[in-house]
Motif scaffolding. Structure first.
Motif, mmCIF file in Angstrom:
data_model
loop_
_atom_site.group_PDB
_atom_site.id
_atom_site.type_symbol
_atom_site.label_atom_id
_atom_site.label_comp_id
_atom_site.label_asym_id
_atom_site.label_seq_id
_atom_site.Cartn_x
_atom_site.Cartn_y
_atom_site.Cartn_z
ATOM 1 N N TRP A 1 0.851 -1.203 0.000
ATOM 2 C CA TRP A 1 0.000 0.000 0.000
ATOM 3 C C TRP A 1 0.876 1.239 0.000
ATOM 4 N N GLU A 2 0.476 2.253 -0.785
ATOM 5 C CA GLU A 2 1.203 3.525 -0.786
ATOM 6 C C GLU A 2 0.217 4.685 -0.849
ATOM 7 N N CYS A 3 0.437 5.646 0.018
ATOM 8 C CA CYS A 3 -0.270 6.919 -0.063
ATOM 9 C C CYS A 3 0.707 7.995 0.413
ATOM 10 N N ALA A 4 0.250 9.232 0.510
ATOM 11 C CA ALA A 4 1.154 10.307 0.914
ATOM 12 C C ALA A 4 1.534 10.217 2.389
ATOM 13 N N SER A 5 0.788 9.435 3.156
ATOM 14 C CA SER A 5 1.050 9.327 4.596
ATOM 15 C C SER A 5 1.688 8.015 5.001
ATOM 16 N N LEU A 6 1.604 6.993 4.158
ATOM 17 C CA LEU A 6 2.006 5.665 4.597
ATOM 18 C C LEU A 6 2.407 4.795 3.420
ATOM 19 N N ARG A 7 3.425 4.003 3.630
ATOM 20 C CA ARG A 7 3.757 2.902 2.723
ATOM 21 C C ARG A 7 3.926 1.662 3.591
ATOM 22 N N GLU A 8 3.123 0.654 3.335
ATOM 23 C CA GLU A 8 3.133 -0.533 4.182
ATOM 24 C C GLU A 8 2.911 -1.765 3.328
ATOM 25 N N ASP A 9 3.532 -2.880 3.717
ATOM 26 C CA ASP A 9 3.316 -4.116 2.986
ATOM 27 C C ASP A 9 2.523 -5.099 3.824
ATOM 28 N N GLU A 10 2.188 -6.188 3.182
ATOM 29 C CA GLU A 10 1.354 -7.201 3.819
ATOM 30 C C GLU A 10 2.009 -7.787 5.067
ATOM 31 N N CYS A 11 3.360 -7.813 5.089
ATOM 32 C CA CYS A 11 4.085 -8.321 6.251
ATOM 33 C C CYS A 11 3.881 -7.444 7.487
ATOM 34 N N GLY A 12 3.558 -6.167 7.240
ATOM 35 C CA GLY A 12 3.408 -5.241 8.348
ATOM 36 C C GLY A 12 4.491 -4.197 8.423
ATOM 37 N N HIS A 13 5.409 -4.180 7.421
ATOM 38 C CA HIS A 13 6.453 -3.160 7.403
ATOM 39 C C HIS A 13 5.876 -1.810 7.015
ATOM 40 N N LYS A 14 6.289 -0.781 7.693
ATOM 41 C CA LYS A 14 5.951 0.584 7.330
ATOM 42 C C LYS A 14 7.248 1.280 6.924
ATOM 43 N N PHE A 15 7.234 1.843 5.741
ATOM 44 C CA PHE A 15 8.477 2.453 5.257
ATOM 45 C C PHE A 15 8.102 3.617 4.350
ATOM 46 N N LEU A 16 8.530 4.819 4.711
ATOM 47 C CA LEU A 16 8.146 6.014 3.975
ATOM 48 C C LEU A 16 9.287 6.576 3.143
ATOM 49 N N LEU A 17 8.957 7.051 1.952
ATOM 50 C CA LEU A 17 9.875 7.847 1.128
ATOM 51 C C LEU A 17 11.208 7.156 0.892
ATOM 52 N N ASP A 18 11.160 5.867 0.567
ATOM 53 C CA ASP A 18 12.401 5.142 0.319
ATOM 54 C C ASP A 18 12.942 5.395 -1.081
ATOM 55 N N HIS A 19 12.097 5.858 -1.988
ATOM 56 C CA HIS A 19 12.524 6.118 -3.358
ATOM 57 C C HIS A 19 12.278 7.587 -3.673
ATOM 58 N N LYS A 20 13.286 8.257 -4.157
ATOM 59 C CA LYS A 20 13.111 9.679 -4.437
ATOM 60 C C LYS A 20 12.091 9.915 -5.540
ATOM 61 N N TYR A 21 12.141 9.100 -6.598
ATOM 62 C CA TYR A 21 11.310 9.399 -7.756
ATOM 63 C C TYR A 21 9.831 9.164 -7.487
ATOM 64 N N ASP A 22 9.490 8.223 -6.604
ATOM 65 C CA ASP A 22 8.087 7.869 -6.462
ATOM 66 C C ASP A 22 7.458 8.336 -5.158
ATOM 67 N N SER A 23 8.183 9.103 -4.364
ATOM 68 C CA SER A 23 7.583 9.611 -3.138
ATOM 69 C C SER A 23 6.430 10.550 -3.487
ATOM 70 N N LYS A 24 5.341 10.409 -2.768
ATOM 71 C CA LYS A 24 4.151 11.186 -3.089
ATOM 72 C C LYS A 24 4.137 12.555 -2.410
ATOM 73 N N ASP A 25 5.271 12.934 -1.786
ATOM 74 C CA ASP A 25 5.297 14.184 -1.038
ATOM 75 C C ASP A 25 5.095 15.401 -1.937
ATOM 76 N N LEU A 26 5.729 15.424 -3.104
ATOM 77 C CA LEU A 26 5.669 16.608 -3.962
ATOM 78 C C LEU A 26 4.298 16.762 -4.614
ATOM 79 N N LEU A 27 3.785 15.696 -5.208
ATOM 80 C CA LEU A 27 2.546 15.796 -5.976
ATOM 81 C C LEU A 27 1.293 15.707 -5.118
ATOM 82 N N HIS A 28 1.445 15.277 -3.867
ATOM 83 C CA HIS A 28 0.247 15.089 -3.052
ATOM 84 C C HIS A 28 0.338 15.781 -1.691
ATOM 85 N N SER A 29 1.224 15.287 -0.812
ATOM 86 C CA SER A 29 1.210 15.813 0.555
ATOM 87 C C SER A 29 1.708 17.253 0.642
#
Length: 795
Positions: free
Chosen positions: A385-413
């Motif tokens: 799952w990815e949104c401007a507030s959260l990136r999480e996988d089925e395992c339960g990992h939460k990891f934000l803004l790990d990739h510069k190109y695809d972070s939703k901070d600029l276009l959304h948050s």
């Protein structure tokens, strides 16, 4: 059945470890949140020495052989590690430094990270050695999961499982209800057509609805997937009546069929699929709808990424090809409860699975994922799952803004959350843009800018990210992907460009931006494939030229190739600017009504220092007989047998030699030359000085003189006088260190005379610093003796 544990492992209390770690007080550290400016973020310290485990790795191995499940897991993970070395392990054990500890790592609370359970060796006065990272997981409704937020989840064998549907619905509901950063005040235009999949059981046959009047303001999902397979299941004039009447779900291709099931499971009534919502047999409709892609994906409540489907018929809800089969073991959840948890190797690497699937190899899907405020990826092994507030996988990992190109901070948050703030930000950015434009225009009279540092300092302060750095990241990722039709290069990026322009108020210029155009003209493109060198130039590369004109030579979109580096030739923004090319005119003629789409014709009128060069094709290594001996596999870098012309006969000998060496030894430079070069009788070659900096770097405490030059290589087109096309880019630095080793006063001398630093000093320089001789020669001509500025056109 209780787990089989050795006496030592029975004493390890994983519950106490996690709960104690959870109670650690956070601290503030100034850290780079990837893609954003450095800021104070909350960290929680770990408890790395919580439990004293086996004394040595040898003891761990023995316990593993004696069937202790935890020791066996640790030994397997360490043995399989690329860092494992039996000889080193033995030396550490013999030195009495092999004591193992089980504890937790520190974690970035601002990123929403969970700590790992870590197994380390921590010799006194030496750096610790991490043997493996572990994570704890249990069923979502179990006591451990309720007690500790750092207990993860198991992974299902099929994404159709009820557990997967519950997780996806939970992510979607939480984002819609609680994530303020994911909300927008902007009302976007509804798609022209949507597929009504039904909202309640019994579900009707999916129906294509034409026009926006039917579906009002109801939320809709969008699908991002790989085309292929059943290519006849598309919207055409022949199929439109069947689609609007309703086609039974079992007649739909696998991937589209499953997307409908997923949409229904999220309680969303409408779905947008490009192949069925755009007439595929109408060029006019395709052009009109492609221009609305930004509104479609930005306006979708969620975008379903069919990452695990290789074609339209492959399907999404199927048994996972690559199951998460990591070695695990069970541990008791404390002494006061019969509950157990499982421990597995920390699968942080799985957080990147969304980027290693077939879907992420397609150019079109980049904007589909980036523009979407929320995405749900069905990967080969789990959901992400990815949104401007959260990136999480089925395992339960939460990891934000790990990739510069695809972070939703600029276009959304980063978007303002109120109309008042939005209007204020727009006004500020417009003033900034006009201010920069005025400074650049003054440069034609030798006035204006003192430094060429990015003019977006205020914008970076406001957004928390330099938008032009982010654009470079996006272009690099986009160019890594493939397109079925190379003419789609600009249309496949148009949605992102349109959103970017809305934020920055800048003018789009064929894959670049007017405010930063001088900097961005310094792009470089890697060769598509560096094939084994066979002694013939074109065989080194995958030379596939565009079938038709799609962009000017000065745009990275103009020819085929590999990854684009927008900042490959950085211009130091902290050193005084001595010369800069002035952009007199930017002319871009769109191929249709979309200014962000395909281009019919474009050119730049530039005014700057132009250095005439010799015939670069004649001197290019591929065309010079017997110039090189014993070619090397990594490119044409061998011994010169016989020079064609003395340097003294050339107009600019230092620069000419440097340029020739650049083309002969840099594989990507040779690649662009071979892709761009078009010969004509009486052809001329030249070098345009884009920017020159020299002086004391204002960010360093020492008065050290530095400098750099950025040059575009050009050839005449033969069509009009003073009309050129780009054939390369190069940069070089002021060889200050070497120069000052010979003559300490050189740092303080300014001269228009090429004889500066000549005679004995020059001879000694050439002997001691052979690698910098060419760079020095080019620098002395460009920095000290550049010609008067002239106007040229680059097409």
């Amino acid at each position: 059945m209780p787990p089989n544990l050795c006496e030592l492992c029975q004493q390890f209390d994983v519950r106490k470890l996690l709960l104690d770690s959870q109670e650690q007080k956070p601290t503030l550290l100034s850290t780079n949140l990837t893609g954003l400016q450095s800021s104070d973020q909350e960290w929680k310290a770990g408890l790395p020495t919580f439990f004293r485990h086996q004394r040595t790795l040898s003891d761990l191995q023995t316990s593993a052989q004696n069937s202790c499940e935890l020791c066996n897991l640790l030994w397997k993970l360490w043995s399989a590690s690329p860092h494992s070395n039996p000889k080193v392990d033995q030396k550490i054990d013999l030195a009495g430094k092999g004591q193992l500890f089980i504890g937790t790592s520190s974690s970035n609370i601002s990123k929403g990270q969970s700590p790992f359970v870590i197994v380390t060796q921590r010799p006194e006065n030496e750096s610790p050695r991490t043997l493996c990272n572990l994570e704890v997981f249990a069923n979502p409704d179990s006591k451990p999961n309720q007690e500790c937020k750092w207990v993860g989840r198991p992974v299902s064998s099929n994404p159709k499982a009820t557990e997967c549907q519950d997780i996806a619905r939970g992510w979607y509901a939480e984002c819609m209800e609680k994530h303020s950063a994911c909300k927008t005040t902007k009302t976007l235009r509804r798609p022209t057509r949507l597929i009504n999949v039904g909202l309640t059981e019994p579900f009707p046959d999916p129906v294509l609805e034409l026009g926006t009047s039917h579906h009002g303001t109801a939320p809709f999902a969008a699908l991002s997937y790989c085309w292929g397979g059943q290519s006849d299941f598309i919207l055409t004039k022949d199929l439109v009546n069947q689609l609007t009447s309703g086609i039974p779900l079992d007649k739909w291709p696998g991937t589209l069929h499953d997307a409908i099931l997923i949409t229904r499971s999220l309680h969303i009534q409408y779905l947008w699929i490009d192949a069925l919502c755009i007439f595929q047999d109408s060029k006019d409709d395709w052009v009109a709808e492609a221009a609305r892609m930004r509104d479609v994906y930005s306006g979708a409540a969620i975008t379903i990424l069919a990452s695990n489907a290789v074609s339209t018929g492959a399907g999404v809800l199927k048994d996972r090809v690559k199951k998460v089969e990591l070695p695990t073991c069970e541990l008791p959840w404390g002494a006061e409860t019969p509950e157990t948890v499982s421990v597995r190797s920390a699968s942080l690497v799985l957080s990147n699975t969304a980027y290693n699937n077939p879907l992420q190899k397609r150019g079109w899907t980049l904007q589909e994922g980036l523009l979407s405020p929320r995405t749900l990826s069905f990967c080969n092994d789990q959901l992400v799952w990815e949104c401007a507030s959260l990136r999480e996988d089925e395992c339960g990992h939460k990891f934000l803004l790990d990739h510069k190109y695809d972070s939703k901070d600029l276009l959304h948050s980063s978007a303002p959350k109120s109309r008042t703030k939005a209007l204020a930000q727009d006004s500020v950015f417009k003033l900034m843009y006009y201010g920069v434009s005025a400074d650049r225009q003054l440069s034609r009279f030798g006035l204006g800018l003192k430094y060429i540092s990015s003019s977006m300092t205020q914008m970076e302060d406001s957004l928390g990210v330099n938008p032009y750095d982010r654009w470079g990241d996006i272009i690099a990722e986009f160019s890594r992907r493939s397109l079925t039709q190379d003419m789609d290069t600009l249309p496949a990026l148009a949605g992102i460009a349109r959103a970017f322009a809305t934020i920055t108020k800048d003018v789009y210029v064929v894959g670049m931006w007017k405010t930063e155009l001088i900097n961005q003209l310094c792009w470089r493109k890697e060769s598509k494939e560096e094939l084994e060198y066979q002694g013939k130039g074109p065989e080194r590369f995958l030379l596939t030229k565009p079938k038709a004109y799609r962009a000017p030579s000065w745009s990275w979109a103009g020819f085929n190739g590999g990854v684009v580096s927008m900042s490959a030739v950085p211009i130091n923004g902290h050193t005084p600017l001595q010369s800069i090319t002035t952009i007199l005119k930017v002319h871009v003629e769109p191929a249709d009504t979309d200014e962000f789409g395909q281009v019919k014709h474009a050119y730049l009128d530039l005014k700057g220092s132009v250095f005439p060069l010799e015939d670069l094709k004649q001197d290019f290594w591929e065309y010079r007989r017997n110039r090189y001996k014993d070619p090397q596999p990594n490119g044409p870098t061998a011994e010169v047998s016989e020079p064609d012309r003395k340097s003294e006969d050339k107009a600019w000998p230092g620069l000419s030699d440097y340029v020739q060496n650049h083309l002969d030894t840099k594989i990507n430079a040779a690649f662009e030359f071979e892709q761009q070069h078009i010969s004509h009788p009486g052809q001329k070659f030249c070098a345009l000085l884009l920017a020159l900096t020299e002086g004391v770097d204002r960010t360093t405490p020492d008065d050290v003189v530095v400098g750099g030059a950025n040059i575009m290589l050009l050839e005449s087109t033969g069509s009009n006088a003073n009309e050129y096309r780009r054939i390369g880019i190069l940069s070089f630095q002021r060889p200050g260190f070497a120069m000052e080793q010979i003559d300490p006063e050189i740092a303080f001398k300014e001269s228009k005379n090429l004889k500066l630093f000549s005679g004995k000093e020059r001879i000694e320089f050439e002997k001691r610093f052979q690698d910098e001789v060419l760079e020095y020669g080019a620098w002395m001509e460009v920095a000290k003796c550049r010609p008067k500025r002239t106007t040229i056109r680059v097409v």
